[in-house]
Enzyme design. Structure first.
Site, PDB file in Angstrom:
ATOM      1  N   TYR A 197      24.255   0.655  50.087  1.00  0.00           N
ATOM      2  CA  TYR A 197      25.381   1.236  49.343  1.00  0.00           C
ATOM      3  C   TYR A 197      26.216   0.206  48.584  1.00  0.00           C
ATOM      4  O   TYR A 197      27.122   0.565  47.850  1.00  0.00           O
ATOM      5  CB  TYR A 197      26.289   2.048  50.271  1.00  0.00           C
ATOM      6  N   GLY A 210      23.141   5.228  48.239  1.00  0.00           N
ATOM      7  CA  GLY A 210      23.485   5.109  49.648  1.00  0.00           C
ATOM      8  C   GLY A 210      24.976   5.198  49.916  1.00  0.00           C
ATOM      9  O   GLY A 210      25.394   5.282  51.077  1.00  0.00           O
ATOM     10  N   LYS A 251      24.411  -1.445  68.498  1.00  0.00           N
ATOM     11  CA  LYS A 251      24.242   0.009  68.591  1.00  0.00           C
ATOM     12  C   LYS A 251      23.419   0.445  69.804  1.00  0.00           C
ATOM     13  O   LYS A 251      23.643   1.540  70.340  1.00  0.00           O
ATOM     14  CB  LYS A 251      23.615   0.557  67.311  1.00  0.00           C
ATOM     15  N   SER A 260      33.996  -5.376  55.623  1.00  0.00           N
ATOM     16  CA  SER A 260      33.691  -3.950  55.736  1.00  0.00           C
ATOM     17  C   SER A 260      34.758  -3.095  55.063  1.00  0.00           C
ATOM     18  O   SER A 260      35.956  -3.375  55.151  1.00  0.00           O
ATOM     19  CB  SER A 260      33.585  -3.556  57.211  1.00  0.00           C
ATOM     20  N   THR A 292      28.487  -1.313  65.082  1.00  0.00           N
ATOM     21  CA  THR A 292      27.444  -1.633  64.106  1.00  0.00           C
ATOM     22  C   THR A 292      26.591  -2.794  64.626  1.00  0.00           C
ATOM     23  O   THR A 292      26.730  -3.224  65.778  1.00  0.00           O
ATOM     24  CB  THR A 292      28.066  -1.926  62.721  1.00  0.00           C
ATOM     25  N   GLY A 317      10.880   1.177  55.654  1.00  0.00           N
ATOM     26  CA  GLY A 317      11.865   0.588  56.552  1.00  0.00           C
ATOM     27  C   GLY A 317      11.979   1.389  57.835  1.00  0.00           C
ATOM     28  O   GLY A 317      12.325   2.577  57.803  1.00  0.00           O
ATOM     29  N   ASN A 366      26.811   4.683  67.131  1.00  0.00           N
ATOM     30  CA  ASN A 366      27.669   3.998  66.153  1.00  0.00           C
ATOM     31  C   ASN A 366      29.123   4.465  66.236  1.00  0.00           C
ATOM     32  O   ASN A 366      29.969   3.962  65.503  1.00  0.00           O
ATOM     33  CB  ASN A 366      27.135   4.187  64.726  1.00  0.00           C
ATOM     34  N   GLY A 419      13.620   0.010  60.745  1.00  0.00           N
ATOM     35  CA  GLY A 419      14.559  -0.686  61.616  1.00  0.00           C
ATOM     36  C   GLY A 419      15.656   0.228  62.114  1.00  0.00           C
ATOM     37  O   GLY A 419      15.467   1.446  62.222  1.00  0.00           O
ATOM     38  N   VAL A 473      19.449   3.797  51.060  1.00  0.00           N
ATOM     39  CA  VAL A 473      20.372   3.609  52.176  1.00  0.00           C
ATOM     40  C   VAL A 473      21.385   2.514  51.843  1.00  0.00           C
ATOM     41  O   VAL A 473      22.546   2.593  52.252  1.00  0.00           O
ATOM     42  CB  VAL A 473      19.596   3.281  53.469  1.00  0.00           C
TER      43      VAL A 473
END
Length: 295
Positions: free
Chosen positions: A229, A250, A73, A17, A69, A133, A94, A135, A227
């Site tokens: 990135y 994103g 969440k 990350s 994350t 999407g 988040n 989700g 979305v």
């Protein structure tokens, strides 16, 4: 604000990350001693069942806050004392901040997308928006589009039931928005009249290359927002740009959600332009290293 801050990120598969570097760099730029640690459930042999202990331990150890994350969440909500209005409406958190002995949950996923949209697609026509999407990320993005005032929002997902459930949830919150849902088999028909497309599936990520939208379904009159990135320019965005569509990467969403979390943790306004430049440089560096490794 204290002279130093300790924050962390809880989730699975988060070893690479870029969030810690973004937070620590912005903290340094503002003269804040800011330590940001990764708590990867997989690497520690933990599961979501360990969340109550992890959140309580973070509070006891003096953490200022946590980012949360996948897949935590929703599950983290049961560990908290209070939710912001947006987090409560979304049913997802988040960002957790510890203040006055309480753990308070926020959601900056939706605001991150919304700020990125306002910055990158000013004046975009949101009269007829199709979102692919439904989700976790899709729920936050759809909430942002509805909150922004989309006249019509059609949610498309490989799981029609999931799309319908998100539609029903948003309909209760935004009665003025015309909401619809559909399966993938209807993507072509709903895109015929669309003024814009939001892509909110994992397809296009480094781990899931390709595009979820066939080129022939795009037209230059629509805008396309992403979305995903990493990479900053997905196959979908590349195709859309070649056709003449206005596009939105994103990357900005990832930065703005971090910037909003930074403000919650520190009480200071983050310099979003500086953070975007930092994020872009990190992604470019990773792409360069990856390209060198593949030669």
């Amino acid at each position: 604000m204290p002279e130093s801050l300790l924050c962390g990120l809880i989730g699975t598969g988060i070893g690479k990350s870029l969030t810690p570097a973004m937070h620590e760099k912005e903290g340094a730029e503002q003269g804040v001693k800011y330590l940001y640690r990764i708590i990867d459930l997989d690497r520690r042999g933990l599961t979501v069942e360990d969340l109550p202990r992890l959140v309580a331990t973070a509070a006891d150890l003096g953490f200022r806050g946590l980012n949360i994350t996948h897949p935590c969440k929703q599950r983290v909500i049961g560990c908290l004392d209070e939710l912001s209005d947006d987090a409560a409406r979304l049913g997802a958190v988040n960002t957790v901040v510890f203040e006055d002995g309480r753990a308070v949950g926020h959601n900056t996923d939706w605001s991150g997308f919304d700020r990125n949209f306002a910055r990158g697609l000013p004046g975009a026509d949101i009269g007829d928006v199709v979102q692919l999407g439904a989700g976790g990320a899709g729920a936050a993005v759809a909430y942002a589009m509805a909150r922004r005032g989309a006249a019509r929002l059609t949610l498309v997902d490989a799981d029609p039931v999931r799309a319908q459930q998100l539609r029903d949830s948003l309909s209760a919150m935004f009665p003025a928005v015309e909401l619809a849902s559909a399966g993938l088999d209807r993507l072509g028909s709903v895109l015929e009249s669309a003024t814009g497309l939001v892509h909110a599936t994992p397809i296009g990520m480094v781990e899931h290359p390709g595009s979820a939208v066939p080129e022939h379904l795009l037209n230059p009159c629509m805008w396309v927002a992403e979305v995903v990135y990493r990479p900053a320019e997905t196959e979908l965005l590349s195709t859309a740009e070649r056709l003449g569509c206005r596009t939105l990467s994103g990357t900005g969403m990832a930065v703005f959600q971090a910037a909003d979390a930074f403000e919650i943790f520190t009480g200071r306004t983050a310099d979003a332009d500086r953070m975007i430049a930092h994020m872009s440089s990190m992604i470019e560096h990773e792409d360069h290293v990856a390209a060198g490794a593949s030669v």
